[in-house]
Enzyme design. Structure first.
Site, PDB file in Angstrom:
ATOM      1  N   ARG A 222       0.865  -1.187   0.000  1.00  0.00           N
ATOM      2  CA  ARG A 222       0.000   0.000   0.000  1.00  0.00           C
ATOM      3  C   ARG A 222       0.892   1.224   0.000  1.00  0.00           C
ATOM      4  NH1 ARG A 222      -2.150   0.233   6.323  1.00  0.00           N
ATOM      5  NH2 ARG A 222      -0.090   0.023   7.237  1.00  0.00           N
TER       6      ARG A 222
ATOM      7  N   GLU B   1      -2.558   8.172   7.012  1.00  0.00           N
ATOM      8  CA  GLU B   1      -1.165   8.260   7.455  1.00  0.00           C
ATOM      9  C   GLU B   1      -0.209   8.694   6.342  1.00  0.00           C
ATOM     10  OE1 GLU B   1      -0.057   4.613   9.456  1.00  0.00           O
ATOM     11  OE2 GLU B   1      -1.016   5.290  11.298  1.00  0.00           O
TER      12      GLU B   1
ATOM     13  N   CYS C 102      10.161  10.548  -2.819  1.00  0.00           N
ATOM     14  CA  CYS C 102      10.255   9.862  -4.100  1.00  0.00           C
ATOM     15  C   CYS C 102      11.285  10.589  -4.941  1.00  0.00           C
ATOM     16  CB  CYS C 102       8.900   9.863  -4.795  1.00  0.00           C
ATOM     17  SG  CYS C 102       8.991   9.204  -6.473  1.00  0.00           S
TER      18      CYS C 102
ATOM     19  N   GLU D  22      -6.497   5.885  15.789  1.00  0.00           N
ATOM     20  CA  GLU D  22      -6.189   4.451  15.791  1.00  0.00           C
ATOM     21  C   GLU D  22      -5.359   4.107  17.010  1.00  0.00           C
ATOM     22  OE1 GLU D  22      -4.063   2.912  12.435  1.00  0.00           O
ATOM     23  OE2 GLU D  22      -5.252   4.038  10.987  1.00  0.00           O
TER      24      GLU D  22
ATOM     25  N   TRP E  60       3.152  -5.804  13.449  1.00  0.00           N
ATOM     26  CA  TRP E  60       4.286  -5.330  12.653  1.00  0.00           C
ATOM     27  C   TRP E  60       5.584  -5.202  13.426  1.00  0.00           C
ATOM     28  CZ3 TRP E  60       4.981  -0.829  15.255  1.00  0.00           C
ATOM     29  CH2 TRP E  60       3.848  -0.163  15.744  1.00  0.00           C
TER      30      TRP E  60
HETATM   31  C1  GAL Z   1      -1.585   2.043  10.977  1.00  0.00           C
HETATM   32  C2  GAL Z   1      -2.413   2.085   9.709  1.00  0.00           C
HETATM   33  C3  GAL Z   1      -3.517   1.059   9.737  1.00  0.00           C
HETATM   34  C4  GAL Z   1      -2.988  -0.267  10.208  1.00  0.00           C
HETATM   35  C5  GAL Z   1      -2.361  -0.099  11.559  1.00  0.00           C
HETATM   36  C6  GAL Z   1      -1.844  -1.392  12.160  1.00  0.00           C
HETATM   37  O1  GAL Z   1      -0.331   2.586  10.762  1.00  0.00           O
HETATM   38  O2  GAL Z   1      -2.978   3.355   9.511  1.00  0.00           O
HETATM   39  O3  GAL Z   1      -4.068   0.947   8.449  1.00  0.00           O
HETATM   40  O4  GAL Z   1      -2.036  -0.729   9.299  1.00  0.00           O
HETATM   41  O5  GAL Z   1      -1.278   0.782  11.454  1.00  0.00           O
HETATM   42  O6  GAL Z   1      -1.258  -1.185  13.412  1.00  0.00           O
HETATM   43 ZN    ZN Z   2       8.163  10.748  -7.693  1.00  0.00          ZN
END
Ligand code: GAL
Ligand code: ZN
Length: 701
Positions: A111, A150, A158, A306, A314
């Site tokens: 993404r 985010e 880039c 969030e 992660w």
């Molecule tokens: C954030 C993101 C979410 C999800 C979440 C998981 O950084 O906006 O889409 O990936 O982390 O912890």
């Molecule tokens: Zn670019």
């Protein structure tokens, strides 16, 4: 004033219905109602579903979904869905994909795969935002617009040709002529002179150190390039759907984006925060981030957009939140000014990269601990509804400047160990431990705004222009107490060193000059003496000398001379408060104080851990009369207050420790969580909390 038209505190999360059948949606909304959810974020990653190809749209499912949600009394934070461009767009326009500093084009399949300066991406994103705004602006479920997701997550820069062209355009605007750019970038060094803007490229991977001003301008440009994208979407929403608040989710204290600048373009600030349950000090960092989020719009309530109900997916090792932690950390965001607690995500995914991420509705469904906590927190937030709109005010302020952060962390400095967050954290932790709530302020804050804070901390100001120094000088003259950390006042906005020795434009105000920075090798320490207490510096120290400062830095703002001030006898000489005791600097000054006008200016020339930083800061804290939010707090208990317009106070007490703690109160109140009255004290269970409503006293009301 509430953040949205939804009354009370907000509770809910990201809901990704495109991953589920419509039968599941029906169950979802029933369970949301059961949990007390009043706001769900929809559509964050729905682009491919909303626009299956360049010429077709599919809104039917979203129409049905919004109607369904509305029928259950739930409002929607509707995303513009632009954070993950669909495969067809990327294949039709391969230049949408971002390119790294060494020329690798990042592939589709994750993404956030877009170039911030890609015209094809921007056109498609703005078009999608417009389609959504036109279709849903009058939908009764719509409460907030959630732009993108985010910005800067995964990809912050880039290096493709489109980005290079955009950078050159930005440089032209900023510098005007190539001669001016040559001066600003110091291109006389290493034969880096440019004859025209066309010769300039982004700071790609090069044989050796790249021009630091080029890199600094690049950081500024990258923040601006993403902001331009954001503003393009926001403009469409404002135009088509006026009156509906617009926000994008920030990522706490995030280096790549200058959130002072960004927050000017938000209707309210929202933040994503993932403190690590495995880190016993995570709540201190979280407090710091929440204080920043509150400060970005001058103390107005913000939204925790969030958080994870339990583990994330992660980190290398993803530790769940032990029972009670999810509740405690949710309350902590409210304690520091949030008007709601939302999550990633509502229903746990079964496929994709985040299938092991916790959710409000876990894989196990409604049978386990996760769901019980989701329901329990929802009902507690309803009990706290009246807190919405009330405000927290810091007793001291911390100066945060992204420009200085970027410049501080450029390469080829006396020490690579001088990183903004590492420098800031011990200062913040020292104040946190002392129960002092802080606000963050931008470098542009004027002395009148700063005057509300008796104490102003600047843990580092590597990059500092004369105008900011002049404002700090006026703040101190007017009675403020300033504490400035090491390696400050070094460079101007082009990253050219100020002449005459560090701390450049702060020399007069602080009454010190740095003869030479004296970085401390890893693993070594330098001793200091504070009135018989031994402290130890790590990573950084400085050979400094005190000087007799003039009355005012420049006298430019017509400042009065200070002859009439009480310190007139020995007005301008900085005093040495702490000395180095070991190593090459033994016997030399380490911490100094200079009285100036009605205030004082302190200089701390070395880096200390949180405990030792606290020992030093106790002196200016006492001098400024800044004390704890609630004196006598036991260890591990956090106390903050929110105040409503009518003078009612909400005292949040949070026990981060694993033992029960008794807290003595200064005024009686009623715990909104339990409905019980507390006269002069109460006991908090391990990870326990209380939110006391304290009615206005006669004088306050
Ligand atoms: C954030 C993101 C979410 C999800 C979440 C998981 O950084 O906006 O889409 O990936 O982390 O912890
Ligand atoms: Zn670019």
């Amino acid at each position: 004033m509430n953040l949205t038209r939804v009354p009370g505190l907000l509770y809910g999360g990201d809901w990704n219905p495109e991953q589920w059948s419509e039968e599941v949606w029906a169950e979802d909304v029933k369970l949301m109602a059961e949990a007390g959810v009043n706001l769900v974020t929809v559509g964050v990653f729905s682009w491919a579903r909303l626009q299956p190809d360049a010429h077709s749209w599919d809104f039917g499912w979203l129409d049905r979904l919004l109607d369904l949600v509305h029928a259950h009394g739930i409002a929607v934070d509707l995303a513009t869905a632009t954070a993950s461009p669909p495969a067809w767009l990327v294949r039709d326009h391969p230049e949408v994909l971002p390119v790294t500093a060494d020329g690798v084009r990042l592939e589709f399949g994750s993404r956030q795969h877009y170039c911030p300066s890609s015209p094809a991406y921007r056109t498609a994103a703005v078009r999608l935002a417009r389609m959504l705004a036109e279709r849903y602006r009058d939908h009764p479920a719509l409460a907030v617009w959630h732009v993108h997701n985010e910005y800067g997550d995964h990809v912050q820069e880039c290096f493709c040709p489109a980005s290079a062209a955009d950078f050159r355009r930005w440089l032209r605007e900023r510098h005007g002529t190539v001669e001016e750019l040559n001066r600003s970038w110091g291109t006389a060094f290493w034969s880096q002179r440019y004859n025209s803007f066309d010769q300039i490229e982004p700071p790609r991977t090069a044989p050796g150190p790249v021009n630091p001003t080029q890199v600094l301008d690049w950081r500024r440009f990258c923040s601006d390039a993403l902001l331009a994208l954001h503003r393009a979407e926001k403009a469409v929403l404002d135009e088509v759907s006026p009156g509906v608040p617009v926000t994008t989710n920030f990522m706490s204290m995030f280096k790549a984006l200058d959130y002072w600048e960004w927050s000017r373009h938000e209707d309210f600030v929202s933040d994503d925060a993932y403190p690590d349950p495995a880190d016993p000090r995570a709540h201190v960092n979280a407090a710091m981030n929440y204080d920043l989020m509150r400060s970005l719009k001058g103390g107005r309530p913000w939204l925790l957009m969030e958080q994870a109900p339990s583990a994330v997916s992660w980190r290398p090792v993803n530790v769940p939140k032990r029972p009670g932690l999810y509740r405690l950390w949710s309350l902590q965001a409210l304690a520091r000014g949030a008007d709601g607690v939302l999550h990633f995500q509502w229903r746990a995914s079964v496929a994709g990269a985040e299938k092991f991420h916790s959710a409000m509705l876990p894989h196990r469904g409604t049978a386990g601990r996760g769901w019980r906590e989701t329901v329990a927190i929802g009902s507690e937030l309803r009990r706290l509804g009246e807190v919405a709109g009330s405000r927290t005010r810091g007793r001291a302020a911390v100066l945060l400047d992204w420009d200085s952060w970027w410049a501080l962390e450029l390469d080829d400095h006396p020490s690579a160990r001088m990183r903004w967050l590492d420098l800031l954290r011990p200062w913040y932790a020292a104040l946190y431990e002392r129960g002092v709530t802080v606000d963050f302020v931008p470098p542009t804050a004027d002395p009148a705004d700063l005057a509300g804070y008796p104490l102003l901390l600047a843990p580092n100001l590597y990059l500092l222009d004369a105008a900011t120094a002049e404002r700090l000088d006026a703040y101190v003259r007017g009675g403020g107490h300033l504490v400035c950390g090491p390696f400050s006042g070094i460079a101007d906005r082009h990253d050219h060193l100020h002449p005459g020795g560090h701390p450049g434009p702060l020399r007069e105000l602080l009454g010190v000059v740095v003869d030479e920075p004296w970085p401390i090798p890893d693993g070594e320490t330098t001793g200091l003496d504070l009135d018989g207490t031994g402290l130890s510096a790590v990573r950084w120290s400085e050979w400094i000398e005190t000087i007799v400062g003039r009355a005012s830095v420049s006298g430019a703002n017509g400042a009065e001379p200070y002859a009439a001030e009480p310190y007139a006898a020995e007005p301008y000489e900085a005093e040495t408060i702490v000395r180095y005791t070991t190593g090459s600097l033994a016997g030399r000054p380490a911490v100094t104080r200079r009285r100036h006008g009605r205030g004082t200016a302190w200089y701390l020339s070395c880096h200390l851990d949180a405990a030792d930083t606290g020992r030093v800061l106790d002196l200016p804290l006492a001098e400024a009369g800044v004390g704890a939010e609630l004196p006598g707090l036991p260890e591990g208990v956090e106390a903050t207050r929110r105040r409503a317009a009518d003078g009612t106070e909400y005292l949040f007490l949070l026990n981060h420790g694993s033992a029960a703690r008794h807290v003595a109160l200064d005024r009686p109140g009623t715990d909104l969580l339990t409905g019980t009255a507390a006269a002069d004290g109460l006991t908090l269970a391990p990870l326990g909390a209380a939110v006391l409503r304290i009615p206005p006293t006669e004088e306050r009301a």
